[in-house]
Write an enzyme that holds these catalytic residues in place. Sequence first.
Site, PDB file in Angstrom:
ATOM      1  N   ARG A 107       0.776  -1.106  -0.025  1.00  0.00           N
ATOM      2  CA  ARG A 107       0.133  -0.219  -0.371  1.00  0.00           C
ATOM      3  C   ARG A 107       1.303   1.345  -0.210  1.00  0.00           C
ATOM      4  O   ARG A 107       1.775   1.283   0.207  1.00  0.00           O
ATOM      5  CB  ARG A 107      -0.646   0.096   1.289  1.00  0.00           C
ATOM      6  CG  ARG A 107       0.392   0.070   2.526  1.00  0.00           C
ATOM      7  CD  ARG A 107      -1.224   0.811   3.545  1.00  0.00           C
ATOM      8  NE  ARG A 107      -0.457   0.161   5.177  1.00  0.00           N
ATOM      9  CZ  ARG A 107       0.521   1.436   5.196  1.00  0.00           C
ATOM     10  NH1 ARG A 107       1.168   2.930   4.537  1.00  0.00           N
ATOM     11  NH2 ARG A 107       1.688   0.905   6.864  1.00  0.00           N
ATOM     12  N   GLY A 108       0.386   2.506  -0.499  1.00  0.00           N
ATOM     13  CA  GLY A 108       1.073   3.735  -0.357  1.00  0.00           C
ATOM     14  C   GLY A 108       0.955   4.201   1.191  1.00  0.00           C
ATOM     15  O   GLY A 108       0.756   3.233   2.014  1.00  0.00           O
TER      16      GLY A 108
ATOM     17  N   THR B 162       2.100   2.559   9.894  1.00  0.00           N
ATOM     18  CA  THR B 162       1.285   2.675  11.277  1.00  0.00           C
ATOM     19  C   THR B 162       0.538   1.393  11.832  1.00  0.00           C
ATOM     20  O   THR B 162       1.843   0.433  11.488  1.00  0.00           O
ATOM     21  CB  THR B 162       0.007   3.282   9.846  1.00  0.00           C
ATOM     22  OG1 THR B 162      -0.902   3.647  10.507  1.00  0.00           O
ATOM     23  CG2 THR B 162      -0.165   1.605   9.321  1.00  0.00           C
ATOM     24  N   TYR B 163       0.058   1.813  12.414  1.00  0.00           N
ATOM     25  CA  TYR B 163       0.225   0.989  13.878  1.00  0.00           C
ATOM     26  C   TYR B 163      -2.030   1.011  13.590  1.00  0.00           C
ATOM     27  O   TYR B 163      -2.539   1.496  13.564  1.00  0.00           O
ATOM     28  CB  TYR B 163       0.104   1.248  15.137  1.00  0.00           C
ATOM     29  CG  TYR B 163      -0.285   0.507  15.978  1.00  0.00           C
ATOM     30  CD1 TYR B 163       0.236  -0.703  16.971  1.00  0.00           C
ATOM     31  CD2 TYR B 163      -1.851   0.667  16.049  1.00  0.00           C
ATOM     32  CE1 TYR B 163      -0.684  -1.253  17.310  1.00  0.00           C
ATOM     33  CE2 TYR B 163      -2.454   0.139  17.449  1.00  0.00           C
ATOM     34  CZ  TYR B 163      -1.868  -0.895  18.206  1.00  0.00           C
ATOM     35  OH  TYR B 163      -2.647  -2.173  18.965  1.00  0.00           O
ATOM     36  N   HIS B 164      -1.979  -0.849  13.555  1.00  0.00           N
ATOM     37  CA  HIS B 164      -2.901  -1.331  13.675  1.00  0.00           C
ATOM     38  C   HIS B 164      -3.500  -2.318  14.756  1.00  0.00           C
ATOM     39  O   HIS B 164      -1.917  -3.070  15.541  1.00  0.00           O
ATOM     40  CB  HIS B 164      -3.212  -1.922  12.970  1.00  0.00           C
ATOM     41  CG  HIS B 164      -3.245  -1.479  11.216  1.00  0.00           C
ATOM     42  ND1 HIS B 164      -4.024  -0.585  11.364  1.00  0.00           N
ATOM     43  CD2 HIS B 164      -3.013  -1.438   9.720  1.00  0.00           C
ATOM     44  CE1 HIS B 164      -4.159  -0.262  10.361  1.00  0.00           C
ATOM     45  NE2 HIS B 164      -3.436  -0.868   8.890  1.00  0.00           N
TER      46      HIS B 164
ATOM     47  N   ALA C  88      -6.298   7.117   8.988  1.00  0.00           N
ATOM     48  CA  ALA C  88      -4.885   7.145   8.647  1.00  0.00           C
ATOM     49  C   ALA C  88      -5.349   6.042   7.040  1.00  0.00           C
ATOM     50  O   ALA C  88      -6.630   5.276   7.505  1.00  0.00           O
ATOM     51  CB  ALA C  88      -4.021   6.180   9.282  1.00  0.00           C
TER      52      ALA C  88
ATOM     53  N   GLY D 226      -3.851   4.303   3.666  1.00  0.00           N
ATOM     54  CA  GLY D 226      -3.424   4.048   2.001  1.00  0.00           C
ATOM     55  C   GLY D 226      -3.830   2.974   1.982  1.00  0.00           C
ATOM     56  O   GLY D 226      -4.692   1.809   1.602  1.00  0.00           O
TER      57      GLY D 226
ATOM     58  N   SER E 182      -8.310   3.652   8.632  1.00  0.00           N
ATOM     59  CA  SER E 182      -8.092   2.907   9.952  1.00  0.00           C
ATOM     60  C   SER E 182      -8.529   4.379  10.918  1.00  0.00           C
ATOM     61  O   SER E 182      -8.080   5.533  10.161  1.00  0.00           O
ATOM     62  CB  SER E 182      -6.623   2.236  10.107  1.00  0.00           C
ATOM     63  OG  SER E 182      -5.852   3.759  10.250  1.00  0.00           O
TER      64      SER E 182
ATOM     65  N   CYS F 133       3.313   7.853   9.897  1.00  0.00           N
ATOM     66  CA  CYS F 133       2.764   8.239   8.921  1.00  0.00           C
ATOM     67  C   CYS F 133       4.065   9.370   8.691  1.00  0.00           C
ATOM     68  O   CYS F 133       4.396  10.084   7.845  1.00  0.00           O
ATOM     69  CB  CYS F 133       1.583   9.032   8.553  1.00  0.00           C
ATOM     70  SG  CYS F 133       1.016   7.651   9.016  1.00  0.00           S
TER      71      CYS F 133
END
Length: 222
Positions: free
Chosen positions: A85-86, A90-92, A156, A158, A171, A187
Amino acid sequence: MPDYGFGRLNLDISLKAETEWQISDRPVGYPEAVAAMETRAAMIADSQASDLVWLLEHPPIYTAGTSANDADLIDARFPVYRTGRGGQFTYHGPGQRVGYVMLNLKNRKPDVRAFVRDLEQWLIETLALFNVKGERREGRVGIWVARGLREDKIAALGVRIRRWVTFHGVSLNVDPDLSHFDGIVPCGVRQHGVTSLADLGIIVSMADVDVALKQSFQKIFG
């Protein structure tokens, strides 16, 4: 196809006219989610499946987009996944609603920038339903909330597009453990923080957020 936790939302939807919605009722591992997205995106491109919005949560992970800088990974306390992804790091994790969006842009508007802006507007409209003013910022990806003298990121995005079919997505921080973001520079933005609906004093269920996401999606994407 393996069971990736697609949840209990079963809608009678035309393959041609409507977007299908699926909600997972358990955390979905990142590799499994990517495999499921790629399979579905290929089926959409081949006119074998409808467009899909998949709402889920992941176990705690960090993901690195195509623009990620390794210096932005401060503490790899959770598994790190490199993804197509662009975007950057990031965190999930639990308490964050992830929305993976698989749409055939050839049947809508084959314009990548317009699609990204629509995703941003989707998040903005969703936040507005909870009386939160989400805003874009020039040169910064994501949706931001002004908090006096500072600004925090609350959502966020992407995306990746293959054969004009989108996958990955957005997200939204509902009630995650915000300390989990400390292991990365989210980011690539060092001078601002992160927030969530709960951090802003807005206590809502994930089901409430799902209803708001669907309502706003219909407004933006029809």
